[in-house]
Write a protein that holds these residues in place. Structure first.
Motif, mmCIF file in Angstrom:
data_model
loop_
_atom_site.group_PDB
_atom_site.id
_atom_site.type_symbol
_atom_site.label_atom_id
_atom_site.label_comp_id
_atom_site.label_asym_id
_atom_site.label_seq_id
_atom_site.Cartn_x
_atom_site.Cartn_y
_atom_site.Cartn_z
ATOM 1 N N GLU A 143 37.158 45.180 56.797
ATOM 2 C CA GLU A 143 38.242 45.593 56.541
ATOM 3 C C GLU A 143 38.559 45.783 55.097
ATOM 4 O O GLU A 143 38.059 45.415 54.132
ATOM 5 C CB GLU A 143 39.454 44.562 57.044
ATOM 6 N N LYS A 144 39.567 46.957 54.958
ATOM 7 C CA LYS A 144 40.172 47.030 53.481
ATOM 8 C C LYS A 144 41.296 46.086 53.221
ATOM 9 O O LYS A 144 42.161 45.919 54.280
ATOM 10 C CB LYS A 144 40.669 48.456 53.462
ATOM 11 N N ILE A 145 41.230 45.405 52.140
ATOM 12 C CA ILE A 145 42.397 44.474 51.794
ATOM 13 C C ILE A 145 43.040 45.155 50.386
ATOM 14 O O ILE A 145 42.359 45.297 49.607
ATOM 15 C CB ILE A 145 41.790 42.971 51.456
ATOM 16 N N GLN A 146 44.223 45.145 50.442
ATOM 17 C CA GLN A 146 45.148 45.791 49.410
ATOM 18 C C GLN A 146 46.307 44.916 48.988
ATOM 19 O O GLN A 146 46.599 44.036 49.822
ATOM 20 C CB GLN A 146 45.473 47.236 49.550
ATOM 21 N N GLU A 165 54.219 41.382 43.486
ATOM 22 C CA GLU A 165 53.345 40.746 42.519
ATOM 23 C C GLU A 165 52.071 40.208 43.374
ATOM 24 O O GLU A 165 51.538 39.219 43.044
ATOM 25 C CB GLU A 165 54.296 39.610 42.064
ATOM 26 N N GLY A 166 51.781 41.000 44.446
ATOM 27 C CA GLY A 166 50.553 40.773 45.063
ATOM 28 C C GLY A 166 50.709 39.668 46.388
ATOM 29 O O GLY A 166 49.604 39.193 46.882
ATOM 30 N N MET A 167 51.732 39.200 46.238
ATOM 31 C CA MET A 167 52.041 38.261 47.389
ATOM 32 C C MET A 167 51.803 38.722 48.721
ATOM 33 O O MET A 167 51.507 38.013 49.618
ATOM 34 C CB MET A 167 53.566 37.692 47.336
ATOM 35 N N THR A 168 52.219 40.175 49.117
ATOM 36 C CA THR A 168 51.955 40.440 50.297
ATOM 37 C C THR A 168 50.669 41.140 50.301
ATOM 38 O O THR A 168 50.227 42.168 49.744
ATOM 39 C CB THR A 168 52.961 41.935 50.515
ATOM 40 N N VAL A 169 49.705 40.779 51.265
ATOM 41 C CA VAL A 169 48.316 41.343 51.411
ATOM 42 C C VAL A 169 48.266 42.129 52.760
ATOM 43 O O VAL A 169 48.791 41.905 53.725
ATOM 44 C CB VAL A 169 47.406 40.036 51.760
ATOM 45 N N LEU A 170 47.692 43.456 52.338
ATOM 46 C CA LEU A 170 47.707 44.473 53.369
ATOM 47 C C LEU A 170 46.087 44.638 53.823
ATOM 48 O O LEU A 170 45.390 44.875 53.177
ATOM 49 C CB LEU A 170 48.311 45.760 52.816
ATOM 50 N N ARG A 171 45.933 44.427 55.169
ATOM 51 C CA ARG A 171 44.752 44.734 55.868
ATOM 52 C C ARG A 171 44.712 45.856 56.485
ATOM 53 O O ARG A 171 45.542 46.104 57.513
ATOM 54 C CB ARG A 171 44.425 43.443 56.589
ATOM 55 N N SER A 172 43.672 46.794 56.536
ATOM 56 C CA SER A 172 43.636 47.836 57.340
ATOM 57 C C SER A 172 42.288 48.340 57.565
ATOM 58 O O SER A 172 41.324 47.817 56.953
ATOM 59 C CB SER A 172 44.385 49.192 56.641
ATOM 60 N N PRO A 173 41.816 49.208 58.831
ATOM 61 C CA PRO A 173 40.568 49.553 58.965
ATOM 62 C C PRO A 173 40.023 50.307 57.872
ATOM 63 O O PRO A 173 40.652 51.137 57.334
ATOM 64 C CB PRO A 173 40.819 50.307 60.261
ATOM 65 N N LEU A 174 38.621 50.400 57.835
ATOM 66 C CA LEU A 174 37.962 51.162 57.025
ATOM 67 C C LEU A 174 37.888 52.593 57.328
ATOM 68 O O LEU A 174 37.516 53.036 58.527
ATOM 69 C CB LEU A 174 36.619 50.562 56.708
ATOM 70 N N SER A 175 37.947 53.656 56.382
ATOM 71 C CA SER A 175 37.806 54.972 56.813
ATOM 72 C C SER A 175 36.046 55.179 56.867
ATOM 73 O O SER A 175 35.382 54.198 56.517
ATOM 74 C CB SER A 175 38.159 55.944 55.584
ATOM 75 N N ASP A 176 35.823 56.380 57.564
ATOM 76 C CA ASP A 176 34.300 56.629 57.647
ATOM 77 C C ASP A 176 33.615 56.408 56.416
ATOM 78 O O ASP A 176 32.526 55.903 56.090
ATOM 79 C CB ASP A 176 34.035 57.831 58.374
#
Length: 367
Positions: free
Chosen positions: A181-184, A190-201
């Motif tokens: 997964e991609k983690i942003q 200030e980085g407190m919210t972590v966003l996970r999403s599927p990877l692109s091809d």
């Protein structure tokens, strides 16, 4: 003091060459663990763990500082050690009492001279380690080159468990090579919210060789994973986590993570890795101590056992001694008398404190 499950304790240190960003990383760790509620910067002289006036003036860590924070149900006892070569002995004193460590490397500078020194010191004490490649947002950052330098200069077996998404000005988070997964990390919070999403091809293609290397490294030391890997079957994430934990504790593998602490990026995955992979006191061989007859004895982590600890640092403050102690077994309380195995004399305990850098929380007992 409330009872803490020993299996949930992580006694760790942060170590690095000067200017690799370890105190900035420590500050983010405390912030995301909600130990502090405002970020202080090293360059402003406001970092929590650099509280001495000389440290704030020079922007470097001179003396080790201790604190405790909570993450995912684990109690992390954290020691931020100096990175300057002049304070190497301060690092060595701390390494003696650590169960695990995080080695911070600059993504541009890689393995620098003091990185080698503290790594070899930690090897003397057989300390399991994670590695964090910091400053991935800087021009010239090269994640793969740092791993190569770890192999060549440290004789380590580094294995990436996440990888940077881009480098330099293009850095945009990390890819989790276990969950794929991609983690942003949200800049507004200030980085407190972590966003996970599927990877692109394209991102999947970028991550695939790194994940294959991870599985190959684990297959070399884990028969279950080898069977799955050779059969071309999917390896469950919980198998990977369990195998990594065993590999870290046995010091067969050093998991490597990437990030940019100053940009509040990549720190939470490191905290997860500390909780998941670094050992508790129960995971390591018992400490060896000297009893009052001068004989060697095994000291197992048990609050009901006789009290045994190691003083690893002593400060003179206001004409009084302040001793930093790692308690290996038993329970101690104010006013209790203990035998100093080195001198054979008895010492009476004064007040007991849990430290948060320069702030102290007085406790009636410790275990």
């Amino acid at each position: 003091m409330a009872n803490v499950n020993i299996a949930d304790i992580r006694n760790i240190g942060i170590m690095a060459h000067i200017d690799a960003g370890k105190t900035t990383l420590s500050e983010r760790m405390l912030f995301y663990c909600q130990k502090i509620h405002r970020l202080g910067e090293v360059h402003d002289g406001a970092a929590t763990m650099d509280f001495m006036p000389e440290e704030q003036e020079r922007g470097i860590t001179i003396a080790s500082a201790c604190t405790t924070c909570q993450w995912n149900g684990n109690s992390i006892n954290l020691v931020d050690t100096p990175g300057h070569v002049d304070f190497t002995m301060e690092v060595q004193r701390c390494l003696r009492v650590l169960d695990g460590a995080v080695c911070v490397f600059c993504a541009v500078g890689g393995v620098e001279p003091q990185s080698e020194t503290v790594w070899r010191q930690s090897e003397q004490f057989r300390v399991p380690k994670l590695a964090f490649v910091n400053k991935m947002d800087r021009d010239g950052a090269n994640f793969e080159a740092v791993l190569g330098a770890m192999r060549e200069r440290l004789g380590a077996n580094p294995v990436a468990i996440n990888m940077p998404l881009g480098a330099g000005p293009d850095y945009d988070g990390v890819i989790d090579l276990i969950a794929m997964e991609k983690i942003q990390f949200d800049a507004a919070s200030e980085g407190m919210t972590v966003l996970r999403s599927p990877l692109s091809d394209a991102e999947t293609g970028l991550a695939a060789p790194w994940r294959e290397k991870l599985l190959e490294s684990l297959a070399e030391i884990d028969d279950q994973i080898m069977e799955k890997w050779l059969a071309g079957e999917a390896v469950p994430a919980d198998w990977i986590h369990a195998a990594l934990r065993r590999a870290v504790i046995s010091r067969a593998i050093t998991p490597v993570l990437a990030g940019a602490a100053l940009r509040n990026s990549g720190v939470q995955p490191l905290l997860d890795a500390i909780s998941q992979y670094l050992p508790s006191p129960l995971d390591l061989p018992p400490a060896i101590g000297i009893d009052d007859r001068g004989s060697e004895v095994e000291i197992r982590p048990d609050a009901a056992a006789p009290a045994a600890g190691l003083v690893f640092k002593v400060l003179m403050e206001g004409g009084r001694k302040t001793a930093f102690v790692r308690l290996y077994s038993g329970t101690v309380a104010e006013g209790q008398t203990l035998v100093n195995s080195r001198t054979g004399k008895t010492d009476r305990l004064g007040r007991l404190f849990r430290l948060n850098a320069d702030r102290r929380e007085q406790l009636p007992s410790l275990q």
